[in-house]
Scaffold this motif. Structure first.
Motif, mmCIF file in Angstrom:
data_model
loop_
_atom_site.group_PDB
_atom_site.id
_atom_site.type_symbol
_atom_site.label_atom_id
_atom_site.label_comp_id
_atom_site.label_asym_id
_atom_site.label_seq_id
_atom_site.Cartn_x
_atom_site.Cartn_y
_atom_site.Cartn_z
ATOM 1 N N LEU A 67 0.847 -1.189 0.000
ATOM 2 C CA LEU A 67 0.000 0.000 0.000
ATOM 3 C C LEU A 67 0.884 1.240 0.000
ATOM 4 C CD1 LEU A 67 -3.215 0.893 1.030
ATOM 5 C CD2 LEU A 67 -1.705 1.900 2.732
ATOM 6 N N TYR A 68 0.470 2.198 -0.777
ATOM 7 C CA TYR A 68 1.209 3.462 -0.835
ATOM 8 C C TYR A 68 0.244 4.587 -0.494
ATOM 9 C CZ TYR A 68 3.158 7.642 -3.051
ATOM 10 O OH TYR A 68 3.575 8.922 -3.303
ATOM 11 N N ILE A 69 0.671 5.457 0.417
ATOM 12 C CA ILE A 69 -0.191 6.602 0.735
ATOM 13 C C ILE A 69 0.668 7.847 0.811
ATOM 14 C CG2 ILE A 69 -0.063 6.021 3.207
ATOM 15 C CD1 ILE A 69 -2.860 7.322 3.460
ATOM 16 N N GLU A 70 0.190 8.939 0.212
ATOM 17 C CA GLU A 70 0.974 10.186 0.234
ATOM 18 C C GLU A 70 0.099 11.359 0.641
ATOM 19 O OE1 GLU A 70 2.220 10.902 -3.833
ATOM 20 O OE2 GLU A 70 0.245 11.713 -4.332
ATOM 21 N N ASP A 71 0.742 12.332 1.281
ATOM 22 C CA ASP A 71 0.024 13.579 1.545
ATOM 23 C C ASP A 71 0.961 14.729 1.237
ATOM 24 O OD1 ASP A 71 1.404 14.769 4.005
ATOM 25 O OD2 ASP A 71 0.969 12.736 4.726
ATOM 26 N N ASN A 72 0.406 15.915 0.972
ATOM 27 C CA ASN A 72 1.255 17.088 0.741
ATOM 28 C C ASN A 72 1.210 18.018 1.953
ATOM 29 O OD1 ASN A 72 -1.302 17.996 0.476
ATOM 30 N ND2 ASN A 72 -1.041 18.978 -1.529
ATOM 31 N N GLY A 73 1.250 17.390 3.127
ATOM 32 C CA GLY A 73 1.211 18.151 4.382
ATOM 33 C C GLY A 73 2.557 18.719 4.770
ATOM 34 N N ILE A 74 2.725 18.957 6.065
ATOM 35 C CA ILE A 74 3.872 19.729 6.531
ATOM 36 C C ILE A 74 5.196 18.970 6.471
ATOM 37 C CG2 ILE A 74 3.632 19.137 8.985
ATOM 38 C CD1 ILE A 74 4.090 22.344 9.315
ATOM 39 N N GLY A 75 5.140 17.622 6.505
ATOM 40 C CA GLY A 75 6.368 16.842 6.448
ATOM 41 C C GLY A 75 7.192 16.928 7.727
#
Lengths: 588, 348
Positions: A68-76
């Motif tokens: 499973l791959y999950i990504e977000d463009n949050g603060i990191g």
């Protein structure tokens, strides 16, 4: 003295989490989405106008377990933050004053991934740095960090390969379903990248909809056609929601079940303690922002705050119903029709609701089912019995005399009736028991009395041993030959002596001392109806033996009509007389 | 649905009290007339529990007599543990009825003992009941003897729940050793042990002793936690009386509210010992508020004079039956205790 730290076995902890804390391994999806949402929320704090998104993809191959791959463009996260937050259990980047803005609380969320996977691979870049960091964590507690020499826009990516035996939790259908289940109403778009990109979550939550749309939404989603949708809101708990009015009646002690979201993430579909107990006729869908969760994140802490919130939400339902009542809308009548017994139980406790609803609530009366408004229009004196049994004893008589008598024997009815004068001061409420009612029967004239003297004497003699007094009066309906009436004390007495016949010597003597010596014997009454043809015949019979047999039979019949179980002696009476009647016939 | 099932279903959703009992009684009457013995038996067993917890032991006793008879007729048909468990409650409440002679109580306890022995149960509950009964008779020596027997006897499935047993041991120490009592009460007050009536009653029992020891704030806490637990319940009249006593010293206005709220239940009681406790508390309160007695929302005939008369008359009748003067002594003791509390508050 030396100081040591005891070691916590991480594998054991994960086992604990997976077997005891969380209800299903699928929660790893919830925890991953949650981290994404929190990262986006944190990013928005520093850059309000940016658009956050979360993306999910599944990689499958015939030779390897799915990933499973999950990504977000949050603060990191920066390298320092990775050490600090990802590698210490119980630590979380969400502590401190800003805690309220985030869903997560425990920093243990990521651990739930070890329920389904042997390794977490996380690649992240903080908005505050250009470095791309890779972190690999294992369930034995070891982890590696390295800097990657690549370009990446700020955000976080997680790769999770399925453990053997857990492949079912990586099936595209179930992943889509569970992401939707938990995150349907999250404020940022969640995409599933497959052959085509689909958005998994809804654009609007029911608690942001109008009543009409909310009803329509429920119908489309579950095929359920509710009677109404009541908007809920609580400022102290930061709660918004919808209470759907159930289209069928539910018992007052049915377990409630509400669908509750916290910060728009599903908490549970079976929360029972968010609305007051009396609100069992609705099912809610709510979002709460200020309520604390237990560690499993599947329930609320029972707290004073929760009490206040519950009361506030209860008020929303009340006010809404009050408004409907004032407008006399069709919906109001529909709700009343289905839920009148719930509303009755509400009205007993709550004066305001009582005043609004009481006129429209239906009651059993000797003249059929009537609302209080109809009953009030009949007169200012309201008569009621306090038990179903009493009602049964006299309702026939009351009906024949066109007297309106209410049955106060069912749940809440008596309490509701007693409160009537608070709202309508002109009304007078009187509890009638069967014997007070029979006092209104018409007395015989002197000559009629003389005519029946012998009969009455026999009747009293015959029934004295059953603690029953006899009388003759005129009353309607004339088809009724005799009416058996008793009050509470007489009923207790009767029950006690019925039991005395059955029980052992010790308890028979105790009952004797308790009841017979303690309570003054009150007699039940059998009132014969002078207007009844059978009684007329009996009056003028000159056969004392026939009179005796018929009197005894009428007595037993009257008992049976009132659902009183027969004592052994009464049962014998019935048999003896039936034989007698047969003999007489045969002798002729 | 059959008539009786509908009645039972309605009763199910109600709190304990007369309305619930009335519905169950009707259902049982119907079952009796249908000769449904087994169903009638189990409904009665439920009814007994509701009656006990509604402060209507007289009804429980009559129903139990019926159940016991059915059980004796066909012991294998019914659950003996259930019957014997319920028997404890019945034996416990019997002495509360003035009319019941002491030898009947003795006979009942002997019957209970015989049955427990036959069925192989330990006598722990029996000893506890014997102790209570000895206290009732004013025989302190015998009471002490049975107290020791009671706590030494091993526990088994027939023993009262831990919370109840603790509560009773606490009341043993409450008068003579407050610290020991507080120690024992810890696991009740922190919620580790509880049941239907404990710690609701424990809080009430601690009120005056705590106040007398000068711990005013702690006593208030006991009141504030304990009273809400019994406010809506029936069958707690003796403990409501203890709260009224406490408030008579600390907050008369609130005492009056409690009096008004619970008086109807107290007036309707058949259990004269509970009625005695309540009337006694009420009469001490009335001494304080005579000047505005007429403004209370209570039946007209309930006046200071009426209450004191009742208290004395009930006390005399009990003392006559029990062959001692413990009830009449209790009147004096309660008044002294309240006076002592008042002095204590003044001195602080």
């Amino acid at each position: 003295m030396s100081q040591f730290h005891f070691k916590v076995n991480l594998k054991g902890m994960i086992d604990l989490l997976s077997n005891h804390l969380y209800s299903t391994p699928h929660v790893y999806l919830r925890e991953l989405i949650q981290n994404g949402v929190d990262a986006i929320t944190a990013h928005k704090k520093v850059m309000a106008e940016y658009e956050g998104t979360i993306g999910i993809e599944l990689f499958t191959s015939p030779t390897k377990p799915p990933t499973l791959y999950i990504e977000d463009n949050g603060i990191g996260l920066t390298e320092e933050e990775v050490h600090q937050f990802l590698s210490q259990i119980g630590q979380t980047s969400k502590r401190g004053d800003e805690e309220q803005d985030f869903i997560g609380r425990f920093g243990v969320g990521l651990l739930s991934c070890f329920i389904v996977s042997e390794e977490i691979v996380l690649i992240t870049r903080s908005v505050h740095s250009d470095e791309v960091i890779e972190w690999r964590g294992k369930p034995d507690g070891s982890y590696q960090i390295k800097k990657l020499d690549q370009e990446m826009s700020p955000g976080t990516k997680v790769f999770l390969q399925s453990k053997r035996g857990f492949e079912e939790y990586f099936q595209p259908n179930s992943v889509r379903r569970y992401v939707k289940h938990y995150g349907e109403f999250l404020p940022y778009p969640i995409y599933f990248y497959g052959e085509e990109q689909i958005r998994l979550n809804a654009k609007r939550a029911p608690w942001e909809m109008t009543t009409e749309l909310a009803l329509q939404y429920a119908e489309e989603r579950n095929g359920e056609i509710y009677l109404d949708a009541i908007p809920l809101s609580s400022t102290i708990g930061g709660v918004k929601g919808i209470a759907y009015v159930l289209p069928y009646a539910v018992s007052t002690n049915a377990k409630q079940s509400h669908q509750v979201y916290v910060k728009q993430m599903l908490l549970s579909e079976k929360v029972s303690n968010i609305l007051p107990d009396w609100a069992f006729f609705v099912t809610g869908i709510l979002n709460a922002n200020e309520l604390r969760l237990t560690a499993s994140r599947e329930e609320f802490y029972q707290s004073d705050l929760l009490e206040l919130v519950r009361a506030e939400l209860g008020d929303c339902i009340k006010k809404y119903l009050v408004n409907l009542a004032e407008k006399q809308s069709d919906t109001f009548w529909k709700i009343l029709d289905v839920h009148y017994s719930s509303i009755k139980s509400l009205a007993v406790e709550d004066d305001e609701l009582y005043a609004l609803f009481i006129d429209w609530l239906p009651f059993d009366t000797s003249l059929g089912r009537k609302t209080i408004k109809e009953i009030r229009s009949e007169g200012e004196m309201i008569l009621y019995t306090s038990s179903v049994d009493q009602f049964r004893q006299v309702s026939k008589v009351a009906k024949a005399q066109s007297v309106l008598l209410l049955n106060g024997g069912y749940v809440h009815d008596k309490e509701l009736l007693r409160k009537l004068p608070n709202v309508f001061p002109e009304l007078e409420i009187q509890e009638v028991d069967a014997s007070t009612f029979s006092e209104n029967f018409v007395d015989l004239t002197l000559t009629e009395r003389e005519e029946g003297y012998a009969f009455l004497r026999i009747a009293n003699l015959v029934l004295q041993r059953f603690q029953c007094e006899c009388d003759v009066k005129k009353f309607n309906p004339s088809e009724l030959p005799a009416l058996y009436t008793s009050n509470k004390e007489a009923a207790f007495f009767r029950n006690a002596s019925y039991t005395k016949e059955e029980t052992n010597d010790l308890f028979a003597s105790i009952i004797d001392q308790m009841v017979v010596e303690g309570v003054k014997p009150t007699f039940a009454q059998l009132c014969f109806n002078y207007d009844n043809p059978t009684i007329q015949q009996l009056f003028h019979s000159d056969d004392p033996e026939l009179q005796r047999s018929v009197i005894e039979t009428l007595y037993v019949q009257a008992l049976l009509l009132g659902h009183h179980p027969l004592k052994q002696s009464e049962m014998k009476l019935l048999n003896k007389n039936l034989r007698q009647f047969i003999n007489w016939r045969l002798e002729k | 649905m059959m008539d009786y099932q509908r009645l039972l279903k309605q009763a199910e959703s109600l709190p304990n009290g007369d309305t619930k009992l009335a519905l169950m009684e009707e259902a049982i009457r119907i079952l009796d007339s249908l000769q449904e013995v087994e169903e009638a038996f189990y409904e009665r067993m439920d009814y007994i529990e509701v009656a006990i917890f509604s402060g209507r032991a007289e009804k429980a006793i009559v129903s139990f007599a019926w159940c016991l008879a059915q059980y004796d007729k066909e012991p294998e048909r019914f659950d003996s543990h259930d019957v014997m468990w319920t028997y404890k409650w019945i034996a416990e409440h019997l002495p509360s009825f003035l009319q019941v002679h002491l030898e009947k109580v003795e006979e009942t306890l002997a019957d209970l003992k015989r049955r427990y022995q036959e069925l192989g149960y330990k006598l722990r509950p029996y000893y506890r009941l014997k102790r209570k009964f000895a206290l009732e008779k004013g025989d302190l020596e015998e009471a002490e003897k049975y107290f020791q027997l009671w706590i030494k006897e091993p526990r088994d499935s027939m023993s009262d729940c831990w919370a109840c047993e603790l509560d009773q041991q606490i009341s043993y120490y409450l008068e003579k050793d407050l610290e020991r009592a507080e120690e024992l009460a810890k696991s009740l007050f922190n919620g580790r042990e509880s049941c239907h009536s404990v710690p609701s009653t424990t809080y009430a029992d601690f009120l005056l002793p705590t106040l007398q020891a000068g711990k005013v704030e702690l006593a208030w806490q006991y009141h504030q936690i304990g009273y809400p637990l019994i406010r809506e319940e029936k069958g707690f009249i003796p403990w409501v009386a203890e709260h009224i006593q406490f408030l008579t010293v600390t907050d008369k206005k609130k005492a009056v509210l409690l009096l008004e709220r619970h008086l109807p239940e107290a007036l309707a009681l058949y259990e004269k010992d509970s009625q005695f406790d309540f009337f006694l508390a009420a009469s001490t309160l009335f001494e304080e508020i005579q000047e505005y007695q007429h403004t209370l929302h209570i039946p007209e005939h309930v006046t200071y004079e009426w209450l004191t008369n009742e208290v004395e008359s009930i006390a005399k009748q009990f003392d006559k039956r029990n062959g001692n003067d413990s009830y009449q002594k209790k009147i004096v003791e309660v008044r002294e205790k309240i006076e002592a509390c008042r002095e204590m508050i003044k001195s602080i």
